[in-house]
Design a protein around this motif. Structure first.
Motif, PDB file in Angstrom:
ATOM      1  N   ALA A 132      10.556  -0.950  -4.323  1.00  0.00           N
ATOM      2  CA  ALA A 132      11.257  -1.319  -3.089  1.00  0.00           C
ATOM      3  C   ALA A 132      10.301  -1.368  -1.902  1.00  0.00           C
ATOM      4  CB  ALA A 132      12.385  -0.329  -2.816  1.00  0.00           C
ATOM      5  N   ARG A 133       9.324  -0.464  -1.866  1.00  0.00           N
ATOM      6  CA  ARG A 133       8.344  -0.483  -0.778  1.00  0.00           C
ATOM      7  C   ARG A 133       7.424  -1.694  -0.900  1.00  0.00           C
ATOM      8  NH1 ARG A 133       4.798   4.388   0.496  1.00  0.00           N
ATOM      9  NH2 ARG A 133       4.649   3.242   2.464  1.00  0.00           N
ATOM     10  N   ILE A 134       7.024  -2.010  -2.113  1.00  0.00           N
ATOM     11  CA  ILE A 134       6.141  -3.159  -2.325  1.00  0.00           C
ATOM     12  C   ILE A 134       6.827  -4.446  -1.880  1.00  0.00           C
ATOM     13  CG2 ILE A 134       5.014  -4.563  -4.097  1.00  0.00           C
ATOM     14  CD1 ILE A 134       4.478  -1.986  -5.639  1.00  0.00           C
ATOM     15  N   GLU A 135       8.102  -4.578  -2.210  1.00  0.00           N
ATOM     16  CA  GLU A 135       8.835  -5.799  -1.869  1.00  0.00           C
ATOM     17  C   GLU A 135       9.125  -5.918  -0.382  1.00  0.00           C
ATOM     18  OE1 GLU A 135      12.272  -5.563  -4.328  1.00  0.00           O
ATOM     19  OE2 GLU A 135      11.213  -6.182  -6.163  1.00  0.00           O
ATOM     20  N   SER A 136       8.991  -4.821   0.355  1.00  0.00           N
ATOM     21  CA  SER A 136       9.315  -4.845   1.783  1.00  0.00           C
ATOM     22  C   SER A 136       8.142  -5.263   2.660  1.00  0.00           C
ATOM     23  CB  SER A 136       9.802  -3.464   2.233  1.00  0.00           C
ATOM     24  OG  SER A 136       8.736  -2.519   2.215  1.00  0.00           O
ATOM     25  N   VAL A 137       6.930  -5.351   2.093  1.00  0.00           N
ATOM     26  CA  VAL A 137       5.759  -5.622   2.920  1.00  0.00           C
ATOM     27  C   VAL A 137       5.639  -7.106   3.228  1.00  0.00           C
ATOM     28  CG1 VAL A 137       4.550  -3.632   1.983  1.00  0.00           C
ATOM     29  CG2 VAL A 137       4.199  -5.875   0.952  1.00  0.00           C
ATOM     30  N   ALA A 138       4.912  -7.384   4.321  1.00  0.00           N
ATOM     31  CA  ALA A 138       4.793  -8.762   4.787  1.00  0.00           C
ATOM     32  C   ALA A 138       3.452  -9.398   4.457  1.00  0.00           C
ATOM     33  CB  ALA A 138       5.025  -8.815   6.301  1.00  0.00           C
ATOM     34  N   ASP A 139       2.404  -8.604   4.290  1.00  0.00           N
ATOM     35  CA  ASP A 139       1.103  -9.190   3.979  1.00  0.00           C
ATOM     36  C   ASP A 139       0.251  -8.192   3.207  1.00  0.00           C
ATOM     37  OD1 ASP A 139       0.152  -7.349   5.807  1.00  0.00           O
ATOM     38  OD2 ASP A 139      -0.298  -8.816   7.361  1.00  0.00           O
ATOM     39  N   ASP A 140      -0.972  -8.597   2.874  1.00  0.00           N
ATOM     40  CA  ASP A 140      -1.849  -7.771   2.047  1.00  0.00           C
ATOM     41  C   ASP A 140      -2.230  -6.467   2.724  1.00  0.00           C
ATOM     42  OD1 ASP A 140      -1.762  -9.649   0.072  1.00  0.00           O
ATOM     43  OD2 ASP A 140      -3.690 -10.573   0.562  1.00  0.00           O
ATOM     44  N   ALA A 141      -2.353  -6.490   4.051  1.00  0.00           N
ATOM     45  CA  ALA A 141      -2.730  -5.267   4.766  1.00  0.00           C
ATOM     46  C   ALA A 141      -1.641  -4.208   4.635  1.00  0.00           C
ATOM     47  CB  ALA A 141      -2.990  -5.575   6.239  1.00  0.00           C
ATOM     48  N   ASP A 142      -0.385  -4.628   4.794  1.00  0.00           N
ATOM     49  CA  ASP A 142       0.724  -3.691   4.628  1.00  0.00           C
ATOM     50  C   ASP A 142       0.828  -3.220   3.181  1.00  0.00           C
ATOM     51  OD1 ASP A 142       1.506  -3.698   7.267  1.00  0.00           O
ATOM     52  OD2 ASP A 142       2.890  -5.367   7.023  1.00  0.00           O
ATOM     53  N   LEU A 143       0.552  -4.125   2.242  1.00  0.00           N
ATOM     54  CA  LEU A 143       0.605  -3.758   0.827  1.00  0.00           C
ATOM     55  C   LEU A 143      -0.435  -2.690   0.508  1.00  0.00           C
ATOM     56  CD1 LEU A 143       1.834  -4.297  -1.968  1.00  0.00           C
ATOM     57  CD2 LEU A 143       0.094  -6.068  -2.300  1.00  0.00           C
ATOM     58  N   GLU A 144      -1.609  -2.820   1.084  1.00  0.00           N
ATOM     59  CA  GLU A 144      -2.657  -1.823   0.874  1.00  0.00           C
ATOM     60  C   GLU A 144      -2.222  -0.455   1.387  1.00  0.00           C
ATOM     61  OE1 GLU A 144      -7.320  -0.966   2.191  1.00  0.00           O
ATOM     62  OE2 GLU A 144      -6.347  -2.866   2.699  1.00  0.00           O
ATOM     63  N   GLU A 145      -1.547  -0.435   2.530  1.00  0.00           N
ATOM     64  CA  GLU A 145      -1.064   0.826   3.090  1.00  0.00           C
ATOM     65  C   GLU A 145      -0.021   1.470   2.173  1.00  0.00           C
ATOM     66  OE1 GLU A 145      -0.147   4.047   5.557  1.00  0.00           O
ATOM     67  OE2 GLU A 145      -1.902   2.752   5.423  1.00  0.00           O
ATOM     68  N   VAL A 146       0.858   0.656   1.595  1.00  0.00           N
ATOM     69  CA  VAL A 146       1.860   1.173   0.662  1.00  0.00           C
ATOM     70  C   VAL A 146       1.179   1.800  -0.550  1.00  0.00           C
ATOM     71  CG1 VAL A 146       3.650   0.498  -0.995  1.00  0.00           C
ATOM     72  CG2 VAL A 146       3.747  -0.338   1.358  1.00  0.00           C
ATOM     73  N   TYR A 147       0.227   1.095  -1.122  1.00  0.00           N
ATOM     74  CA  TYR A 147      -0.467   1.618  -2.297  1.00  0.00           C
ATOM     75  C   TYR A 147      -1.205   2.916  -1.973  1.00  0.00           C
ATOM     76  CZ  TYR A 147       0.288  -1.826  -5.969  1.00  0.00           C
ATOM     77  OH  TYR A 147       0.851  -2.584  -6.963  1.00  0.00           O
ATOM     78  N   GLU A 148      -1.805   2.993  -0.798  1.00  0.00           N
ATOM     79  CA  GLU A 148      -2.529   4.209  -0.413  1.00  0.00           C
ATOM     80  C   GLU A 148      -1.594   5.409  -0.342  1.00  0.00           C
ATOM     81  OE1 GLU A 148      -4.739   3.842   3.155  1.00  0.00           O
ATOM     82  OE2 GLU A 148      -6.183   2.405   2.339  1.00  0.00           O
ATOM     83  N   THR A 149      -0.480   5.257   0.353  1.00  0.00           N
ATOM     84  CA  THR A 149       0.425   6.396   0.511  1.00  0.00           C
ATOM     85  C   THR A 149       1.097   6.767  -0.809  1.00  0.00           C
ATOM     86  OG1 THR A 149       2.165   4.883   1.285  1.00  0.00           O
ATOM     87  CG2 THR A 149       0.870   6.024   2.957  1.00  0.00           C
ATOM     88  N   GLU A 150       1.343   5.790  -1.679  1.00  0.00           N
ATOM     89  CA  GLU A 150       1.920   6.109  -2.983  1.00  0.00           C
ATOM     90  C   GLU A 150       0.922   6.888  -3.838  1.00  0.00           C
ATOM     91  OE1 GLU A 150       5.206   5.138  -4.360  1.00  0.00           O
ATOM     92  OE2 GLU A 150       5.506   5.089  -2.193  1.00  0.00           O
TER      93      GLU A 150
END
Length: 331
Positions: free
Chosen positions: A278-296
């Motif tokens: 759900a967090r991955i699908e909520s991101v808008a670009d690669d930068a936000d995706l990187e932040e999600v992966y880091e915190t996970e």
């Protein structure tokens, strides 16, 4: 909340003209107008209910100190500083930031799980060139720490460029290597984890010395099933419920922060569970995706490093991509 509430933006102009203080992705003008109308309604509702947010509490205290009120303390020691929010950081700066060495911070960038990164320097807290990395681990065995460290890059940096090296850390004691079990289904996982917990209990580990952690509330039922199979009672931790003698502790990974157990099971490390789809699908670009992966990754790291002597990590096929790094050190 990461922008408007955290930075206490109280006017449309401040929000409209503000830089991307809490987001990597810039929101368009029309979207900002819509969002601001929502923020205004929420704030009006809070006023009607006569309640305030924690960010408002800290902002009020900061204003009082800035306007000349005498601080109650000259110095402050701040632990777990990697999870400070903007409002809290501003308050601390007003409290003792003007004193030479008035603030002492201790933290671990690899355990940042609650707050989006922001610039401390922009708030007047500049620790560049004044920080050091502690490299002796007293809590976790060498074997468990070695595997957990593989979840993180060799160097973790903050927004201001402060780098924290993850290599070269030494644990004060050895132990058994962590175990990873890939299961066919949730029942098989519960039986595997339950048998492991029962074995730890038979070896003399007390129930309250065992913790079982999952990514989110949706997976708590899997933890309950494992403890039940082990023949033990459990207690679910929260901000109001703490560890209890005679009961195995169960919680999400967020509530594991700051705790320590002799034995830990990290369950439900499935694909799409961690990292959470759900967090991955909520991101808008690669930068936000990187932040999600880091915190996970940080979440899984925190959960695994709650273990002192014994660690079991389980998941149902297909399992999380993070487990490959945990086992083989792919980062």
């Amino acid at each position: 909340t990461d922008v408007v509430e955290a930075w206490q933006l109280i006017s449309w102009e401040a929000y409209r003209d503000g830089s991307r203080l809490g987001r990597k992705t810039r929101i368009g003008g029309k979207q900002r107008e819509v969002l601001w109308s929502i923020f205004e309604r929420v704030r009006a509702g809070l006023v009607d209910r006569k309640v305030v947010t924690w960010a408002e509490v800290f902002a009020t205290l900061t204003d009082r100190l800035a306007n000349g009120e005498k601080p109650p303390f000259n110095f402050a020691v701040v632990d777990e500083c990697q999870d400070l929010g903007v409002a809290e950081a501003r308050f601390l700066c007003a409290l003792a930031g003007s004193e030479p060495n008035g603030l002492f911070f201790a933290g671990d960038l690899g355990q940042r799980i609650f707050q989006q990164p922001f610039s401390w320097k922009a708030l007047g807290l500049d620790v560049r060139g004044r920080s050091s990395t502690l490299r002796i681990n007293y809590r976790t065995s060498h074997q468990i720490r070695l595997h957990a460290d593989r979840l993180l890059p060799s160097t973790v940096s903050d927004v201001d460029g402060n780098a924290e090296g993850r290599r070269g850390t030494v644990s004060m004691f050895d132990g058994l290597p962590p175990m990873v079990s890939v299961c066919q289904n949730s029942q098989n996982e519960a039986e595997t984890a339950g048998a492991w917990i029962a074995e730890r209990l038979s070896e003399g580990c007390q129930p309250h010395e065992i913790g079982v952690f999952v990514r989110s509330e949706a997976e708590l039922k899997r933890a309950r099933a494992a403890v039940k199979i082990a023949g033990a009672s459990s207690i679910e931790l929260s901000d109001k419920v703490e560890i209890e003698n005679g009961s195995v502790a169960i919680s999400t990974m967020h509530f594991a922060k700051g705790l320590e157990f002799r034995s830990v099971v990290v369950m439900a490390c499935d694909d799409e569970v961690i990292p959470l789809q759900a967090r991955i699908e909520s991101v808008a670009d690669d930068a936000d995706l990187e932040e999600v992966y880091e915190t996970e990754r940080h979440l899984l790291y925190v959960a695994c490093t709650r273990a002192r002597d014994h660690l079991l990590v389980t998941g149902v096929e297909p399992v999380s991509e993070f487990l490959d790094d945990f086992l083989k050190g792919g980062r």
